[in-house]
Write a protein that holds these residues in place. Structure first.
Motif: not given
Length: 203
Positions: A98-101, A118-122, A127-136
């Motif tokens: 759940d990511d507004d950005k 798919a672009l939104g997921l990338a 909106g998921t896990a700890d919000g870190s770049d590693l999660a992305r």
């Protein structure tokens, strides 16, 4: 992402570099003929910001001591068009998103995503896990794996005509080095991957 294709085109290794990684950024040439100043303990993503893809490549080479043969840059619109040209991509997420950005809302589970989704997921981070770049990065690598599975499942690499159409859908938004700066070169690379997938290629 740093991608290594083995000599036999039977496998690939992908390593993602977090954008906030602190690096010693080398001096990079600019189109104007000037050079960027070197910097110590700079964030990795500043290499692209100050010197474009050539500086990002040079910084990766400096970090890893590995020569980068090529680079491919895909903008947001091109990525979405590529996914749509492939007929979408199926991805399984382990957590609700759940990511507004990134404007993406997905319950945990398996989803068939169009290009925009798919672009939104990338791009999803907060909106998921700890919000870190590693999660992305974890999501991005899962997405790349799903895209490769989609390509394989549709035999795209064994169908030159369809491969050409997919490449054409994406190349308008691609930036590459001069060795890959034509549709023919990109198509030839894809066909070489497909040819080796059909036979027992050895490194």
């Amino acid at each position: 992402m740093v991608v290594h294709l083995d000599a036999g085109r039977t496998g690939a290794t992908v390593v993602s570099i977090p954008r906030d990684t602190l690096v010693d950024r080398p001096s990079c040439p600019l189109p104007s003929g000037k050079r960027t100043p070197p910097a110590r303990n700079a964030m990795f993503n500043t290499a692209y910001a100050v010197g474009g893809p050539a500086c990002a490549v040079k910084t990766v080479e400096s970090m890893t001591n590995v020569r980068m043969d090529h680079y491919v840059e895909v903008d947001f619109a091109g990525f979405a068009r590529l996914v749509d040209a492939l007929g979408g991509v199926t991805v399984t997420t382990e957590r609700d998103i759940d990511d507004d950005k990134s404007r993406l809302r997905l319950p945990a589970g398996t989803h068939h995503l169009d290009g925009t989704e798919a672009l939104g997921l990338a791009r999803t981070r907060y909106g998921t896990a700890d919000g870190s770049d590693l999660a992305r990065i974890e999501l991005q690598q899962k997405l790349v794996e799903a895209l490769l599975a989609q390509i394989s499942a549709t035999d795209l690499l064994t169908d030159p005509a369809r491969l050409y159409r997919v490449a054409e859908a994406a190349t308008g938004s691609l930036t590459t080095d001069t060795a890959l700066d034509s549709l023919g070169e990109l198509t030839s690379l894809g066909e070489s991957l497909g040819a080796c997938r059909r036979r027992a290629c050895a490194p």
